[in-house]
Design a protein around this motif. Structure first.
Motif, PDB file in Angstrom:
ATOM      1  N   VAL A   1      56.239  13.545  46.856  1.00  0.00           N
ATOM      2  CA  VAL A   1      54.791  13.454  46.698  1.00  0.00           C
ATOM      3  C   VAL A   1      54.263  14.719  46.031  1.00  0.00           C
ATOM      4  N   ARG A   2      53.505  14.542  44.961  1.00  0.00           N
ATOM      5  CA  ARG A   2      52.765  15.664  44.383  1.00  0.00           C
ATOM      6  C   ARG A   2      51.469  15.791  45.177  1.00  0.00           C
ATOM      7  N   VAL A   3      51.301  16.886  45.871  1.00  0.00           N
ATOM      8  CA  VAL A   3      50.170  17.059  46.779  1.00  0.00           C
ATOM      9  C   VAL A   3      48.879  17.281  45.981  1.00  0.00           C
ATOM     10  N   SER A   4      47.823  16.612  46.395  1.00  0.00           N
ATOM     11  CA  SER A   4      46.504  16.814  45.795  1.00  0.00           C
ATOM     12  C   SER A   4      45.615  17.679  46.675  1.00  0.00           C
ATOM     13  N   TYR A   5      45.516  17.299  47.968  1.00  0.00           N
ATOM     14  CA  TYR A   5      44.691  18.040  48.932  1.00  0.00           C
ATOM     15  C   TYR A   5      45.484  18.211  50.226  1.00  0.00           C
ATOM     16  N   ALA A   6      45.378  19.405  50.807  1.00  0.00           N
ATOM     17  CA  ALA A   6      46.078  19.682  52.071  1.00  0.00           C
ATOM     18  C   ALA A   6      45.175  20.536  52.954  1.00  0.00           C
ATOM     19  N   GLY A   7      44.955  20.084  54.181  1.00  0.00           N
ATOM     20  CA  GLY A   7      44.028  20.757  55.073  1.00  0.00           C
ATOM     21  C   GLY A   7      44.680  21.833  55.928  1.00  0.00           C
ATOM     22  N   ILE A   8      43.837  22.758  56.390  1.00  0.00           N
ATOM     23  CA  ILE A   8      44.234  23.714  57.421  1.00  0.00           C
ATOM     24  C   ILE A   8      43.667  23.187  58.735  1.00  0.00           C
ATOM     25  N   CYS A   9      44.543  22.938  59.691  1.00  0.00           N
ATOM     26  CA  CYS A   9      44.159  22.409  61.003  1.00  0.00           C
ATOM     27  C   CYS A   9      44.080  23.566  62.006  1.00  0.00           C
ATOM     28  N   GLY A  10      43.335  23.343  63.086  1.00  0.00           N
ATOM     29  CA  GLY A  10      43.306  24.330  64.158  1.00  0.00           C
ATOM     30  C   GLY A  10      44.693  24.597  64.712  1.00  0.00           C
ATOM     31  N   THR A  11      45.542  23.569  64.720  1.00  0.00           N
ATOM     32  CA  THR A  11      46.923  23.747  65.164  1.00  0.00           C
ATOM     33  C   THR A  11      47.651  24.745  64.279  1.00  0.00           C
ATOM     34  N   ASP A  12      47.370  24.722  62.968  1.00  0.00           N
ATOM     35  CA  ASP A  12      47.996  25.688  62.059  1.00  0.00           C
ATOM     36  C   ASP A  12      47.634  27.120  62.456  1.00  0.00           C
ATOM     37  N   LEU A  13      46.384  27.326  62.846  1.00  0.00           N
ATOM     38  CA  LEU A  13      45.971  28.670  63.270  1.00  0.00           C
ATOM     39  C   LEU A  13      46.713  29.089  64.532  1.00  0.00           C
ATOM     40  N   HIS A  14      46.905  28.143  65.466  1.00  0.00           N
ATOM     41  CA  HIS A  14      47.680  28.441  66.677  1.00  0.00           C
ATOM     42  C   HIS A  14      49.132  28.787  66.317  1.00  0.00           C
ATOM     43  N   ILE A  15      49.699  28.068  65.344  1.00  0.00           N
ATOM     44  CA  ILE A  15      51.069  28.340  64.910  1.00  0.00           C
ATOM     45  C   ILE A  15      51.177  29.747  64.328  1.00  0.00           C
ATOM     46  N   ILE A  16      50.224  30.095  63.463  1.00  0.00           N
ATOM     47  CA  ILE A  16      50.243  31.403  62.814  1.00  0.00           C
ATOM     48  C   ILE A  16      50.141  32.532  63.848  1.00  0.00           C
TER      49      ILE A  16
END
Length: 346
Positions: free
Chosen positions: A31-46
């Motif tokens: 898949v060629r990505v068009s849009y990708a979000g930052i989720c609150g879970t991503d912040l917890h992961i970071i």
């Protein structure tokens, strides 16, 4: 290709150039990505507060849409050029949980194989995905709107768990990040009008006015004052979207007899709340946890189609679009609360 990689060992993100991933499984698509979000879970992961791939640097991003550019030899339902959104979650399809219709509880699959959490995800120009996790989009849905399918699929699961949500009941949403805003839009779409939204960040409250929902927008301090001034200031249905333990604890005190609390926001694992078992008994309270999106992804596509630009306009929702190389600015804006959500446009 351009990508942002995360290393759990260093709790660090890096904007980098890496090769386009090959299709190494005949049942996968590229898949060629068009849009990708930052989720609150991503912040917890970071921050190191949420489980993720510990073995190697990997690409975050479990909310994304794009276009198929290559298909594996055994792929039958997709072709080059198809617009798609991707469900990042899948079970092992063999265990008791999976056979019982609960793949999100799967101990081998579930969160342990999620695209963008354990496998490379959508914060990149390209990503490989199993055909079984890919959903073709109808022509009426834009790739921009489809980037919201994953959070809406989780919302749809929460809606199913909490149903019936009867029109005319008093409803409270705590937290006006993107998921709180999407809950507000979904409730309005279904005819609900007696809705209050509590959010400490005034800029987020002000931005909500752009949605023109007619809901009562207040701060947590105002919520407490209303409760102090009126012992009957109670709600039949509360959707907790902040993941902030004190907000969850306060929400419980605002439940009416027979009330339901949906805990949707992801609290830190070490968070704790205090609750009276007597109140649960006497009021017959229902406390409902919502964990990702088992078999609800098709529902999210239907919701996106029904909502359209009336509800899913990025500016009205408080969503800001960034190029991938500005990931640091995007994350900082989210932490400051100046926006409800950040989405990368490739």
């Amino acid at each position: 290709m351009e990508a942002v990689q995360f290393s759990l060992a260093n709790k660090s993100l890096k904007h980098t150039k890496i090769p386009v991933p090959p299709i190494d499984d005949p049942k996968n698509v590229l898949v060629r990505v068009s849009y990708a979000g930052i989720c609150g879970t991503d912040l917890h992961i970071i921050q190191g507060h949420f489980p993720c791939n510990p073995d190697r640097p990997f690409i975050l991003g479990h909310e994304f849409s794009g276009t198929i550019t290559e298909v594996g030899e055994e792929v039958t339902n997709f072709k080059k050029g198809d617009k798609v959104s991707v469900d990042p979650n899948i079970g092992c399809e063999k265990c008791a949980f999976c056979h019982d219709g609960n793949p999100h509880f799967c101990k081998k699959g579930g969160i342990n194989t999620t695209i963008g959490i354990f496998r490379d995800g959508g914060w990149a120009e390209y990503v490989t995905c199993p055909e079984s996790q890919v959903h073709k989009l109808p022509e009426s849905i834009t790739l921009e709107q489809a980037a919201l399918c994953e959070p809406l699929s989780c919302l749809s699961h929460g809606w199913d768990l909490a149903s019936p949500i009867k029109v005319g009941k008093n409803i409270l949403i705590t937290g006006a990040g993107i998921i709180g805003n999407l809950w507000a839009c979904a409730l309005h779409l279904h005819g609900h009008r007696r809705v209050t939204i509590s959010e400490p960040n005034q800029s987020r409250l002000n931005n909500l006015k752009k949605l023109n929902l007619g809901f009562d927008l207040i701060t947590p301090d105002q919520l407490k004052k209303n409760q102090e001034n009126d012992s009957q200031y109670l709600f039949d249905f509360i959707i907790e979207c902040s993941g902030f333990p004190p907000a969850i604890e306060h929400a419980i005190s605002l439940l009416n007899q027979g009330g339901k609390l949906v805990i949707f926001g992801v609290a830190p694992p070490h968070g704790r709340i205090s609750i009276s078992p007597y109140d649960i008994y006497a009021k017959e309270l229902k406390i409902i946890g919502v964990n990702i999106n088992p078999y609800s992804y098709p529902n999210s596509i239907g919701m996106v189609e029904a909502m359209g630009d009336r509800y899913l306009n990025y500016d009205n929702l408080g969503i800001k679009v960034y190029p991938l190389k500005e990931y640091e600015n995007a994350i900082q804006a989210l932490k400051e609360g100046s926006i409800a959500k950040a989405i990368f446009k490739m």
